[in-house]
Structures are given as structure tokens and as C-alpha cells.
Motif scaffolding. Structure first.
Motif, PDB file in Angstrom:
ATOM      1  N   SER A 123       0.672 -11.634 -14.689  1.00 52.09           N
ATOM      2  CA  SER A 123       1.229 -10.449 -14.134  1.00 52.09           C
ATOM      3  C   SER A 123       2.013 -10.992 -12.725  1.00 52.09           C
ATOM      4  O   SER A 123       1.831 -11.902 -12.424  1.00 52.09           O
ATOM      5  CB  SER A 123      -0.047  -9.293 -13.966  1.00 52.09           C
ATOM      6  OG  SER A 123      -0.737  -9.928 -12.826  1.00 52.09           O
ATOM      7  N   MET A 124       2.802  -9.890 -12.454  1.00 51.78           N
ATOM      8  CA  MET A 124       3.794 -10.215 -11.354  1.00 51.78           C
ATOM      9  C   MET A 124       3.963  -8.724 -10.545  1.00 51.78           C
ATOM     10  O   MET A 124       3.872  -7.614 -11.173  1.00 51.78           O
ATOM     11  CB  MET A 124       5.188 -10.608 -11.955  1.00 51.78           C
ATOM     12  CG  MET A 124       6.255 -10.816 -10.877  1.00 51.78           C
ATOM     13  SD  MET A 124       7.128  -9.373 -10.233  1.00 51.78           S
ATOM     14  CE  MET A 124       7.995  -9.053 -11.480  1.00 51.78           C
ATOM     15  N   ILE A 125       3.887  -9.186  -9.186  1.00 52.05           N
ATOM     16  CA  ILE A 125       4.020  -8.224  -8.315  1.00 52.05           C
ATOM     17  C   ILE A 125       5.180  -8.507  -7.405  1.00 52.05           C
ATOM     18  O   ILE A 125       5.226  -9.385  -6.700  1.00 52.05           O
ATOM     19  CB  ILE A 125       3.029  -7.818  -7.424  1.00 52.05           C
ATOM     20  CG1 ILE A 125       1.601  -7.377  -8.328  1.00 52.05           C
ATOM     21  CG2 ILE A 125       2.965  -6.600  -6.193  1.00 52.05           C
ATOM     22  CD1 ILE A 125       0.392  -7.339  -7.424  1.00 52.05           C
ATOM     23  N   ALA A 126       6.337  -7.699  -7.125  1.00 61.01           N
ATOM     24  CA  ALA A 126       7.241  -8.035  -6.012  1.00 61.01           C
ATOM     25  C   ALA A 126       7.813  -6.626  -5.400  1.00 61.01           C
ATOM     26  O   ALA A 126       7.840  -5.410  -6.051  1.00 61.01           O
ATOM     27  CB  ALA A 126       8.563  -8.386  -6.869  1.00 61.01           C
ATOM     28  N   SER A 127       7.902  -6.750  -4.262  1.00 60.55           N
ATOM     29  CA  SER A 127       8.440  -5.680  -3.529  1.00 60.55           C
ATOM     30  C   SER A 127       9.521  -6.169  -2.226  1.00 60.55           C
ATOM     31  O   SER A 127       9.056  -7.060  -1.670  1.00 60.55           O
ATOM     32  CB  SER A 127       7.321  -5.134  -2.730  1.00 60.55           C
ATOM     33  OG  SER A 127       7.674  -3.632  -1.993  1.00 60.55           O
ATOM     34  N   TYR A 128      10.521  -5.267  -1.978  1.00 59.40           N
ATOM     35  CA  TYR A 128      11.554  -5.639  -1.097  1.00 59.40           C
ATOM     36  C   TYR A 128      11.487  -4.265  -0.100  1.00 59.40           C
ATOM     37  O   TYR A 128      11.669  -3.208  -0.805  1.00 59.40           O
ATOM     38  CB  TYR A 128      12.523  -6.006  -1.405  1.00 59.40           C
ATOM     39  CG  TYR A 128      13.617  -6.124  -0.325  1.00 59.40           C
ATOM     40  CD1 TYR A 128      13.659  -7.405   0.418  1.00 59.40           C
ATOM     41  CD2 TYR A 128      14.639  -5.120  -0.398  1.00 59.40           C
ATOM     42  CE1 TYR A 128      14.633  -7.265   1.594  1.00 59.40           C
ATOM     43  CE2 TYR A 128      15.741  -5.426   0.684  1.00 59.40           C
ATOM     44  CZ  TYR A 128      15.595  -6.511   1.614  1.00 59.40           C
ATOM     45  OH  TYR A 128      16.502  -6.410   2.475  1.00 59.40           O
ATOM     46  N   ILE A 129      11.503  -4.403   1.283  1.00 65.67           N
ATOM     47  CA  ILE A 129      11.683  -3.211   2.304  1.00 65.67           C
ATOM     48  C   ILE A 129      12.646  -3.552   3.160  1.00 65.67           C
ATOM     49  O   ILE A 129      12.643  -4.567   3.823  1.00 65.67           O
ATOM     50  CB  ILE A 129      10.151  -3.170   2.816  1.00 65.67           C
ATOM     51  CG1 ILE A 129       9.151  -2.594   1.926  1.00 65.67           C
ATOM     52  CG2 ILE A 129      10.396  -1.941   3.767  1.00 65.67           C
ATOM     53  CD1 ILE A 129       7.609  -2.660   2.595  1.00 65.67           C
ATOM     54  N   ASP A 130      13.329  -2.476   3.238  1.00 63.27           N
ATOM     55  CA  ASP A 130      14.577  -2.719   3.980  1.00 63.27           C
ATOM     56  C   ASP A 130      14.459  -1.435   5.070  1.00 63.27           C
ATOM     57  O   ASP A 130      14.561  -0.215   4.700  1.00 63.27           O
ATOM     58  CB  ASP A 130      15.974  -2.568   3.549  1.00 63.27           C
ATOM     59  CG  ASP A 130      17.049  -2.521   4.483  1.00 63.27           C
ATOM     60  OD1 ASP A 130      16.898  -3.020   5.778  1.00 63.27           O
ATOM     61  OD2 ASP A 130      18.170  -2.151   4.171  1.00 63.27           O
ATOM     62  N   LEU A 131      14.028  -1.762   6.300  1.00 54.77           N
ATOM     63  CA  LEU A 131      13.654  -0.733   7.207  1.00 54.77           C
ATOM     64  C   LEU A 131      14.484  -0.811   8.765  1.00 54.77           C
ATOM     65  O   LEU A 131      14.483  -1.836   9.217  1.00 54.77           O
ATOM     66  CB  LEU A 131      12.222  -0.797   7.592  1.00 54.77           C
ATOM     67  CG  LEU A 131      11.562   0.165   8.934  1.00 54.77           C
ATOM     68  CD1 LEU A 131      11.709   1.584   8.480  1.00 54.77           C
ATOM     69  CD2 LEU A 131      10.174  -0.320   8.984  1.00 54.77           C
ATOM     70  N   LYS A 132      14.904   0.198   9.004  1.00 57.03           N
ATOM     71  CA  LYS A 132      15.612   0.549  10.414  1.00 57.03           C
ATOM     72  C   LYS A 132      15.058   1.687  11.059  1.00 57.03           C
ATOM     73  O   LYS A 132      15.148   2.853  10.612  1.00 57.03           O
ATOM     74  CB  LYS A 132      17.170   0.281  10.457  1.00 57.03           C
ATOM     75  CG  LYS A 132      17.717   0.114  11.693  1.00 57.03           C
ATOM     76  CD  LYS A 132      18.997  -0.104  11.828  1.00 57.03           C
ATOM     77  CE  LYS A 132      19.670   0.049  13.162  1.00 57.03           C
ATOM     78  NZ  LYS A 132      21.089  -0.491  13.255  1.00 57.03           N
ATOM     79  N   ALA A 133      14.538   1.463  12.239  1.00 59.92           N
ATOM     80  CA  ALA A 133      13.832   2.819  13.048  1.00 59.92           C
ATOM     81  C   ALA A 133      13.825   2.794  14.324  1.00 59.92           C
ATOM     82  O   ALA A 133      13.797   1.549  15.001  1.00 59.92           O
ATOM     83  CB  ALA A 133      12.521   2.856  12.374  1.00 59.92           C
ATOM     84  N   GLY A 134      14.185   3.714  14.921  1.00 62.56           N
ATOM     85  CA  GLY A 134      14.229   3.839  16.409  1.00 62.56           C
ATOM     86  C   GLY A 134      12.919   3.952  17.269  1.00 62.56           C
ATOM     87  O   GLY A 134      11.596   4.070  16.541  1.00 62.56           O
ATOM     88  N   ILE A 135      12.799   3.292  18.437  1.00 64.63           N
ATOM     89  CA  ILE A 135      11.503   3.231  19.089  1.00 64.63           C
ATOM     90  C   ILE A 135      11.424   4.185  20.343  1.00 64.63           C
ATOM     91  O   ILE A 135      11.870   3.781  21.358  1.00 64.63           O
ATOM     92  CB  ILE A 135      11.095   1.833  19.236  1.00 64.63           C
ATOM     93  CG1 ILE A 135      11.218   0.926  18.049  1.00 64.63           C
ATOM     94  CG2 ILE A 135       9.404   1.815  20.085  1.00 64.63           C
ATOM     95  CD1 ILE A 135      10.973  -0.563  18.509  1.00 64.63           C
ATOM     96  N   PRO A 136      10.881   5.223  20.208  1.00 66.18           N
ATOM     97  CA  PRO A 136      10.842   6.151  21.353  1.00 66.18           C
ATOM     98  C   PRO A 136       9.720   5.926  22.379  1.00 66.18           C
ATOM     99  O   PRO A 136       9.861   6.327  23.518  1.00 66.18           O
ATOM    100  CB  PRO A 136      10.686   7.572  20.787  1.00 66.18           C
ATOM    101  CG  PRO A 136       9.830   7.367  19.668  1.00 66.18           C
ATOM    102  CD  PRO A 136      10.376   6.274  18.935  1.00 66.18           C
ATOM    103  N   SER A 137       8.680   5.179  22.018  1.00 64.41           N
ATOM    104  CA  SER A 137       7.528   4.657  22.834  1.00 64.41           C
ATOM    105  C   SER A 137       6.591   5.859  23.306  1.00 64.41           C
ATOM    106  O   SER A 137       7.086   7.215  23.044  1.00 64.41           O
ATOM    107  CB  SER A 137       8.041   3.887  23.986  1.00 64.41           C
ATOM    108  OG  SER A 137       7.154   3.069  24.344  1.00 64.41           O
ATOM    109  N   SER A 138       5.835   5.518  24.078  1.00 59.90           N
ATOM    110  CA  SER A 138       4.891   6.689  24.698  1.00 59.90           C
ATOM    111  C   SER A 138       5.249   7.290  25.837  1.00 59.90           C
ATOM    112  O   SER A 138       6.357   6.979  26.649  1.00 59.90           O
ATOM    113  CB  SER A 138       3.533   6.088  24.976  1.00 59.90           C
ATOM    114  OG  SER A 138       3.623   4.888  25.626  1.00 59.90           O
TER     115      SER A 138
END
Length: 760
Positions: free
Chosen positions: A298-313
Motif C-alpha cells: 500500500s502507498m500513501i502520498a500527499s502534497y500541500i502548497d500553502l500560503k497564508a497571512g499571519i495577523p498574530s494576536s
């Protein structure tokens, strides 16, 4: 008159003796997937058939069919002519069904587990907008997931990990057999695509010997494999408040010996706050191939491309008066994270005989992150590679049934970190972050080994024991490639081997109550940021947090399975507590400075208000009540002993109803109440108690022979509550600025969508 009586006689004789050819398919009413081995019974004649792997069946019927399957509401259908029909069965909402846990280790029915474990199926995962994980996990007693934004989250189990400054730590997480917890001890499971999961298994406390013994517990994400012959394609689209959009495509191909499942999704949000955009593309694939009678790959593969702003606390004033703004310096620098993340794992399973098998997994992953912050710009890369192998056996000892597993896990993590000046203040407003001179360059190699053994011994029909042993040792090699003023952080370091035993017991009191208990040892190693001193040098005196968990509980089912649930009482005692000290704005280091006691009660109650052939209505209530205290905690001559543990509510209550009808209408309403939460160790600042109300309703139906439709509409925070969805614990103010403790939660928001599925 005689003619009329004669006609009625022959008509009734025909109806009593007529037989009709009935064919069709049986599907799950909720997931619309075929059901295999469903019993179709002709009540008049007693003849019966079962559905095949496609859910199909054929039967000759004299009038009334009864369709029954374990875990589903039995259904009766009256037939008066030859027909081809599709029959949907409604699942019984009952967590004490014959559900197996530890399916990758020693499979055991959930009711026979010796620890507090919760299984979340796809129905529970899909209760909300299917983008956010926190509404799913926050229904589980003992689990609390804070979410400042879609890319800023912290998961805690029984208070462990609450004081981690950024992200989730001290909890072991796996995707199938692939460790998601990096060599740094941190996990980012919220980045994975929820539609690629078949379920989530949560073990609370350090009780899962075969999967590491993180102090908080273990979260096992189960990837979805195609397990039946099928050809299916589906598309889903969701639109919501604050620019929320989600588009997902899925292809499932299944044959007798091989299968493939591919899921692609794009998730986007403009965000409630300034500098809060979020965009994530994910592709996940699972595949299996049966080789002969004894081998499976069995095989598991995942690719994630993420870009997100950080407004902070935000500080208290901004949180109250202008929660949509970003923290000033974070907004001015237009801080963000840009992440590429990929994982790949291949598992070979070999059955030597029906009682002896081997499972071996090879896995690798990479993560690249570019993250401008106001105080510097971070460039980091990490690569991991590892192997996990175990042998599972079923045998007997002293004529008692004995299931066991032994194995090991070897993990190598290569981490590169560089920081640079952020020159945003030297440029006009709106320019955002600007890369400046290099400030640091660290290469770190972190590797560990886990050796484990676990066994279940069935003493008799009522009594079972579980024994576990786990050995870990972690090693560091740090190379400082950017020396400043002759200071060199390079060196080799390692922690002493840590042996973690566990013993558990399960006793079937009667048909209604099962008792369980366990004593388990666990630990959590410091993260990289915690191991470094303010000058960048490694702190060799820092020790892992160590703890013992003591627990007893019961699982119960009453009123003919209409009332069911669980109750756990536990005490987790932790020493060598890691405490973060802030040296300057947003810079921290850690010391071992105390002990904590985590005493708590977790309870769940489920009640089927009604269950008929037309549908069912289920009520639930889950609650967590705890008393988490600093037992012995002195830091910089300040004594915090006796104070409440920072970042954890003293109680969480979830209650609501779920409904599903034969006509295709379904939905849920969920109410959550969370107590105030201490934001600092002194217990002088708290977030306010808050209450949230969420709801979702939808309609599922079949259009023709091949097309399935699902329409839904949902709303979150219907009461429009102003609340802090996450805390930055122990925040400090600099330059006459107030401390920024609070991440504002989303106000009232809505979403709606459509899912279309085509099945050959």
C-alpha cells in the motif's frame, strides 16, 4: 354477486401466490456507498440472499422484503410487481458498535480497550464545512483545539501542549503508519485534506505503546483506501462568508487486486482579519496492490502548497474594539508563511500464516517554509526519512488467548534554519517584508529510535489485560554555520534512554457496562526552539517532560442500545515542566521549572430519541471537567504553585442533536460552552467564558442509476458571540505596548455547497 365473489377469490389467490422478481442495490444512506453482505429476506417464504461487493442483489419475492445489516436500521418493503430498486439503509448512531481500534497494530474492539479512546468516522468529520478540523476535535471529551486562524492552531489533550507557544506539541500523530510528528516534536495535522480520511482515532494520555508515548496522547489519522470494486468520481464546491471557497475533486478506482484513490482540493479564504488571506492546494493519493495470497503493498502520498497571512494576536483593547485588524507590526510587515509540504509512505504487509504477520513501512517527507515576521525573516527546510516495522501475532499462553506485537521505528530528521533581517520599516508602508542581512544559520540533525512491545491477554470471557513497553532515545547534532563574535552552538547531544511501561485492564461487568483502567508512563522531548538559549547556543541541561497517568472508566449501553456513552476519571502527573521565558519581543527560550497535576473527568452521553424506518434523531452531550494545577512551579523567584494551568479551560460542554431521514434530509445542531481560560501563569489575565451555536442541514438523493446529489447549508457562531478562539499564553508587552494575548474568533458566518458523485 356470484361473479363478484369468484373474481375476488381468484384475485386474492393470485396475490397470495404471486411471485415478483426483484433486483437492485443496497447503499449507505449517509455516504451513498454500496453495502456488502446485507441480508434480504422474503418474509412470506423465508428465502434470503445477501448483497455482493457492489451492493447488488436479486431475489424472488412473494410480497414483503426485510433488509437487515449490523449497525443499520432494519427496513421492510412491500412489493407488488417486478422491480429494480435502490434501497438505502440508515446507520444506527451508536459508538459501541463492533468497531475495531488499533487496526494497524493489535486490532481490538473498542469496548475492550483499556484506555480512553474515541473513534470519529466520516459522518462526524463532515458535520461542518469540511475545511476546519477544530469543530470535529472539540466534540471529543478531553480534547481542545484552539484556532487563531486557519493556519494558526494548537491541539491539547488533557491540558498537555496548552503552554506550547506555537502549534501542536507533546502529542504523537500519524497518517496511517507515517509519523506526522517531526523530529522537533511538533505536528501540523490541520494542513491535511479531511476528505482523504476514512476516520480519526484518538487515544488520550500516554497509553499507546505501539505509537509512541506522547504525554498528551496519540492521534491516528486513517487514510481512505478503496476496499471494493468501484469506479467513482465526485466533485464538491463550497462557498461561505469572508471569501471562503472550497473546490474538491475525487476519483476512486477499485478492482479485485488493486485500487487507487486520488483527492485534489483548493481551499481559500480572504479572512475575517487584515493580513488574513489563506490559500491551500492539496493532492492526496492512496493505493494498494494485492500480490498473491499473502502479500499486500500500500502507498500513501500527499502534497500541500500553502500560503497564508499571519495577523498574530491582539491586546485587550484592540480585541474588544477592533478585532478585524492585524497586530500592528505584523500587518505593517505583511507577515505570512509560504509552505511546501510532502509525505510519502509505502507499507508491505506479509501474512506468514493466519496467526502471524509482518508490517513494514518506509516513509519520507519534506517541508520548506519561507516566513517573514516583524523581527526577522525565517527560511527553513526539513527532510525526514524513516522505517517502521512490527510483527503481529495471535497465539495462546496457558490456554488463554494472547495477541501481541513487537517492533521498532527509526526516524531521521534533517533541519536547516536561516534567519535574515526584515527591513520593512526602511520602506514605504505597503511594501511589506524586505530581506536583509543574514542573522543566523543552523543545521540540525535529530534522530530517534522507538522500540516497543504490546500484548493483550484474555484471562476469561470477562477479563482482559493489556501490557506495553516502549523505549526511546533521541539524539541531536547541531552545526552553527554562521558564527557571531566567536560563539559556536555546534555540538552533539542526546537524551538518556527513556523506558515507558503501561498496564491496562478491561472487565465486562455485564451486558450493559464495561470497566477499564490503566497506569501508563509517557514523555515529551523539547522542541528545537526550546532547546536553544537566547544567544543561539544549545541548552544541554534541558530535560524531557516526564509523566505518569492513572485512569479508570466505564463504557455503557442501556435501554436496548438507545442510551450509550463513556465515563473516565484520570490523574496525570508531570515533572520537569518546560517553561517559556521571553527575552525580547516574540523571542523565547525554555527551562525546566516545575510540576503539574492534571486531574479530570470526561463523559459522553448519547441517546436515540427515536429510531424508525423513516429516520432517527439522536441527542448527545460530551463534557470535560478538570482541575489542572501547577504543583511545584517557581520561575525567576516567582512562585506559581497552586495556580491554574495556563491556556486550558476548566470545563468544556458540547451538546446537540443529529437527525437523518429516509427522504434524504439530514442535519445537526451543536452548542458549545467553554469556561474562562487563564492567559498567564500568574492567573491575572483570563479570556472570557463563551458559548457557540453551530448548525448544518442538507439533502441527499439519488438521481437516476449513477448520479448522487448532496446539497447542504450551514452556519457557525449563530449567536454572534465575541470570543477569543486562541490565546498567546504568557504574552508580554514591550515598548510601552500592552501584552497581546488574544486571537479573535469568527463572528456569525455561513457556508453552503453541493457534492455530485458519479458511480458506474
Amino acid at each position: 354477486m356470484n361473479k363478484t365473489l369468484t373474481f375476488l377469490f381468484f384475485f386474492l389467490s393470485y396475490m397470495l401466490n404471486a411471485q415478483f422478481n426483484i433486483s437492485g442495490s443496497i447503499i449507505d444512506h449517509t455516504s451513498l456507498t454500496p453495502l456488502e453482505n446485507v441480508t434480504i429476506l422474503d418474509i412470506e417464504t423465508g428465502s434470503k440472499v445477501v448483497s455482493d461487493s457492489y451492493g447488488s442483489f436479486k431475489i424472488t419475492c412473494s410480497g414483503t422484503l426485510q433488509i437487515s445489516f449490523t449497525g443499520y436500521v432494519t427496513k421492510k418493503i412491500r412489493v407488488t410487481k417486478d422491480r429494480n430498486i435502490t434501497i438505502s439503509l440508515i446507520p444506527e448512531i451508536n459508538e459501541l458498535q463492533e468497531v475495531f481500534i488499533n487496526s494497524q497494530s493489535i486490532p481490538v474492539l473498542e469496548k475492550y480497550a483499556t484506555d480512553a479512546v474515541t473513534i470519529l468516522n466520516t459522518t462526524e468529520i463532515n458535520r461542518g464545512n469540511t475545511i476546519e478540523l477544530h469543530p470535529v476535535l472539540n466534540k471529543v471529551p478531553g480534547v481542545f483545539m484552539q484556532n487563531g486562524t486557519l493556519n494558526t492552531n494548537r491541539i491539547t489533550i488533557r491540558g498537555i501542549g496548552a503552554r506550547n507557544l506555537f502549534g501542536t506539541a507533546n502529542i504523537r500523530t500519524y497518517f496511517g503508519d507515517i509519523p506526522l510528528t517531526d523530529g522537533n516534536g511538533e505536528s501540523s495535522i490541520e494542513d491535511l485534506e479531511l476528505a482523504s480520511l476514512s476516520g480519526i482515532e484518538i487515544h488520550k494520555g500516554p497509553s499507546s505503546s505501539s505509537y509512541g508515548v506522547g504525554l498528551g496522547g496519540t492521534i491516528l489519522l486513517k487514510p481512505e483506501f478503496v476496499s471494493r470494486p468501484i469506479t467513482e468520481a465526485s466533485f464538491s464546491s463550497v462557498l461561505g462568508s469572508y471569501g471562503l471557497s472550497r473546490n474538491l475533486g475525487k476519483i476512486m478506482l477499485g478492482g479485485k487486486k488493486s485500487s487507487l484513490n486520488i483527492v485534489y482540493s483548493n481551499n481559500h479564504s480572504e479572512g475575517y482579519r487584515d493580513n488574513n488571506t489563506y490559500n491551500r492546494n492539496t493532492i492526496t493519493a492512496t493505493s494498494s496492490i494485492k500480490i498473491g495470497e499473502k502479500d499486500n503493498i500500500s502507498m500513501i502520498a500527499s502534497y500541500i502548497d500553502l500560503k497564508a497571512g499571519i495577523p498574530s494576536s491582539l491586546d485587550q483593547e484592540d480585541f474588544e474594539n477592533n478585532p478585524q485588524q492585524a497586530a500592528f507590526t505584523w500587518g505593517r510587515s505583511q507577515a505570512f508563511e509560504d509552505v511546501d509540504y510532502g509525505i510519502l509512505g509505502v507499507t508491505w504487509k506479509h501474512d506468514y500464516n493466519p496467526n502471524f504477520s509482518q508490517h513494514t513501512s518506509l516513509f519520507t517527507s519534506f517541508r520548506n517554509n519561507y516566513e517573514p515576521r516583524p523581527f526577522n525573516i525565517l527560511k527553513e527546510k526539513s527532510n525526514t526519512i524513516g522505517i517502521r516495522s512490527r510483527i503481529i501475532g495471535n497465539s495462546s499462553i496457558f490456554q488463554k488467548k494472547w495477541n501481541w506485537t513487537v517492533g521498532g521505528e527509526l526516524f531521521f530528521d534533517f533541519y536547516n534554519s536561516r534567519t535574515f533581517e526584515n527591513l520593512y520599516e526602511d520602506f514605504p508602508i505597503g511594501t511589506g517584508s524586505v530581506l536583509g542581512n543574514q542573522l543566523s544559520h543552523l543545521d540540525e540533525k535529530r534522530n530517534y529510535y522507538n522500540l516497543f512491545a504490546e500484548s493483550n491477554l484474555k484471562a476469561n470471557d470477562r477479563l482482559q489485560f493489556n501490557f506495553g513497553l516502549h523505549l526511546n532515545q533521541t539524539f541531536f547534532t547541531i552545526e552553527d554555520a554562521f558564527l557571531i563574535d566567536g560563539e559556536d552552538s555546534s555540538g552533539k547531544f542526546n537524551y538518556d534512554p527513556i523506558l515507558s511501561p503501561k498496564v491496562g485492564v478491561n472487565y465486562v461487568l455485564n451486558t450493559s457496562f464495561v470497566l477499564f483502567g490503566n497506569i501508563a508512563h509517557g514523555f515529551s522531548t523539547p522542541t528545537t526552539s526550546e532547546t536553544l538559549l537566547p544567544d543561539g547556543e544549545f541548552n544541554p541541561d534541558l530535560r524531557p517532560e516526564i509523566g505518569w497517568n492513572y485512569e479508570i472508566g466505564t463504557r455503557y449501553t442501556l435501554l436496548q442500545n438507545r442510551l450509550y456513552g463513556s465515563l473516565s476519571v484520570y490523574s496525570l502527573r508531570v515533572r520537569d515542566l518546560l517553561v517559556a521565558r521571553r527575552t525580547e519581543e516574540d523571542n523565547f527560550f525554555a527551562v525546566n521549572a516545575g510540576k503539574t497535576i492534571h486531574n479530570g473527568i470526561e463523559a459522553s452521553i448519547n441517546y436515540n430519541l427515536f429510531k424508525t424506518k423513516h429516520g432517527q434523531l439522536n441527542f448527545f452531550i460530551n463534557t470535560t471537567v478538570n482541575d489542572y494545577k501547577f504543583d511545584d512551579f517557581v520561575n525567576l523567584e516567582t512562585d506559581y504553585s497552586g495556580n491554574d494551568l495556563t491556556g486550558v479551560p476548566s470545563y468544556i460542554l458540547n451538546t446537540g442533536i443529529d437527525w437523518i431521514t429516509q427522504k434524504g434530509i439530514y442535519g445537526n445542531i451543536n452548542f458549545q460552552s467553554v469556561s474562562k481560560i487563564p492567559a498567564n501563569d500568574l492567573n491575572t489575565v483570563f479570556s472570557d467564558h463563551y458559548e457557540l451555536l453551530h448548525a448544518k442541514t442538507g439533502y441527499k438523493n439519488r438521481l437516476g442509476e449513477h448520479i448522487f446529489l448532496d446539497l447542504f447549508l450551514g452556519a457557525n457562531n449563530i449567536l454572534d458571540t465575541k470570543y477569543a478562539s486562541q490565546l498567546q499564553v504568557n504574552a508580554r508587552g514591550f515598548g510601552n505596548n500592552a501584552p497581546r494575548y488574544f486571537y479573535p474568533g469568527l463572528p456569525f458566518n455561513m457556508y453552503g455547497g453541493i457534492n455530485i458523485k458519479y458511480r458506474l
